[in-house]
Design an enzyme around this catalytic site. Structure first.
Site, PDB file in Angstrom:
ATOM      1  N   SER A 145       0.847  -1.189   0.000  1.00  0.00           N
ATOM      2  CA  SER A 145       0.000   0.000   0.000  1.00  0.00           C
ATOM      3  C   SER A 145       0.888   1.247   0.000  1.00  0.00           C
ATOM      4  O   SER A 145       1.751   1.400  -0.858  1.00  0.00           O
ATOM      5  CB  SER A 145      -0.950  -0.035   1.206  1.00  0.00           C
ATOM      6  N   GLU A 248      -1.368  -3.095  -7.601  1.00  0.00           N
ATOM      7  CA  GLU A 248      -2.564  -3.342  -6.807  1.00  0.00           C
ATOM      8  C   GLU A 248      -3.209  -1.991  -6.508  1.00  0.00           C
ATOM      9  O   GLU A 248      -2.539  -0.968  -6.469  1.00  0.00           O
ATOM     10  CB  GLU A 248      -2.215  -4.093  -5.515  1.00  0.00           C
ATOM     11  N   HIS A 322      -4.329  -5.325  -1.001  1.00  0.00           N
ATOM     12  CA  HIS A 322      -5.370  -5.241   0.020  1.00  0.00           C
ATOM     13  C   HIS A 322      -6.298  -6.446  -0.056  1.00  0.00           C
ATOM     14  O   HIS A 322      -7.485  -6.332  -0.386  1.00  0.00           O
ATOM     15  CB  HIS A 322      -6.164  -3.949  -0.166  1.00  0.00           C
TER      16      HIS A 322
END
Length: 352
Positions: A145, A248, A322
């Site tokens: 992230s 992602e 995630h």
């Protein structure tokens, strides 16, 4: 759902009074040509926990849970000095977070460094890090992230192989734990990144969608798409020549995905790479209550629009970021993507 749509609006924090690191400005683009591998991690080794981005809102509970998880995996734990700090949506000042990262790289007892969580703020640290210190003390650095900024920036500046994988608050499923330990301990390749389990609606796999088939090899580079894009034009941007890119994303609408990929396309990022992998992106969809537009393209339609003019392999649906089950992806390591089979293989070890 967390969104980073306003990520760049906070760039003013980079105008802090802290001095910029000349080494980062001067060396980051050329250093990535030389790969620096960290030592392998062994049972009983110490993992240092840091908070380079957002703070821990329930500090004691979170630290207890994170510490217990890693100890149950067979590791000792050391907490960074400023891990309890909080300044708004940041885990302390830039100086405090930089000091913690330097402390962990300079501590001989610490063999790996893991972020407790992501959130926002890691990119603020990049101009102020001592990259010579980091290069002298190569260690495993892992997170995902927002931590993507540190992974990409440190790799660009030093050539150190960094690791896109779980943070300490992640769910350590059997799949996640198995892949993390395999990548951290294996010094003899290859390592197969196998399909993650998928239990919903009687499915037995993630059902990876192959947009364009083929087999390709290249250096593995990527992370969160928003953070990857935000580093373009800086000394900390990834070098994507001959790379297999993986992305992602969470909490954005399809037009946000379109905007970011269009930027990468116009910047020539896809002209240089060998293949592209996307995660499942289950939450990349129109907002439930206030979507950006009355009608929308799907993720599949966005990908078709962006990649129809390229001829390298493209896959969508890997288990990254995630999501509960995630592999550990080492940045800078040579890998093979078999898009027809939806299979990724690490062709060299990430540790020594």
């Amino acid at each position: 759902m967390f969104s980073r749509r306003n990520f760049l609006k906070s760039a003013a924090f980079l105008l802090s009074a802290l001095p910029f690191t000349a080494y980062a400005r001067k060396e980051s683009k050329s250093a990535s040509a030389k790969i620096l591998k960290p030592p392998a991690l062994h049972e009983g080794d110490t993992i240092g926990l840091i908070t380079p981005a957002s703070p821990l809102f329930e500090f004691h509970r979170t630290v207890i849970e994170a510490t217990e998880k890693l100890k149950n995996l067979g590791y000792n734990v050391k907490l960074a000095r400023n891990i309890d700090k909080k300044w708004g949506y940041l885990a302390g000042s830039i100086q405090e977070r930089v000091d913690d990262l330097h402390q962990m790289f300079d501590d001989d007892e610490v063999k790996a460094i893991m972020a407790i969580r992501g959130g926002y703020g890691s990119a603020q640290l990049l101009p102020y890090l001592d990259y010579e210190l980091i290069a002298r003390n190569p260690k495993i650095l892992i997170g995902y992230s927002d931590i993507t900024a540190l992974l990409l920036g440190i790799h660009a500046a030093t050539g150190l192989v960094t690791f896109h994988g779980p943070v300490a608050v992640s769910t350590f499923t059997d799949y996640t734990t198995r892949h993390m330990k395999r990548v951290f301990t294996t010094t003899a390749p290859p390592i197969q990144i196998e399909d993650a389990p998928y239990e919903a609606n009687l499915q037995t796999s993630n059902r990876i969608w192959t947009y364009r088939g083929g087999v390709t090899e290249g250096r593995l580079i990527g992370g969160n798409l928003t953070l990857f894009q935000s580093l373009l034009g800086t000394p900390f941007a990834a070098t994507t020549q001959d790379a297999i890119l993986f992305f992602e994303e969470i909490g954005e609408e399809p037009y946000d995905l379109d905007r970011m990929l269009t930027h990468l396309k116009m910047a020539g990022i896809f002209d240089q790479c060998k293949g592209v992998i996307f995660d499942r992106m289950p939450s990349v969809k129109p907002a439930d209550y206030k979507p950006g537009f009355n009608s929308s393209l799907s993720v599949e339609e966005v990908i078709d629009m962006i990649f129809k003019d390229f001829d390298f392999p493209v896959c969508v649906g890997f288990s990254l970021g995630h999501i509960k089950d995630k592999p550990t992806m080492p940045l800078g390591i040579k890998a093979q993507l078999d898009a027809d089979a939806g299979r990724l293989t690490l062709l060299e070890a990430a540790v020594v």
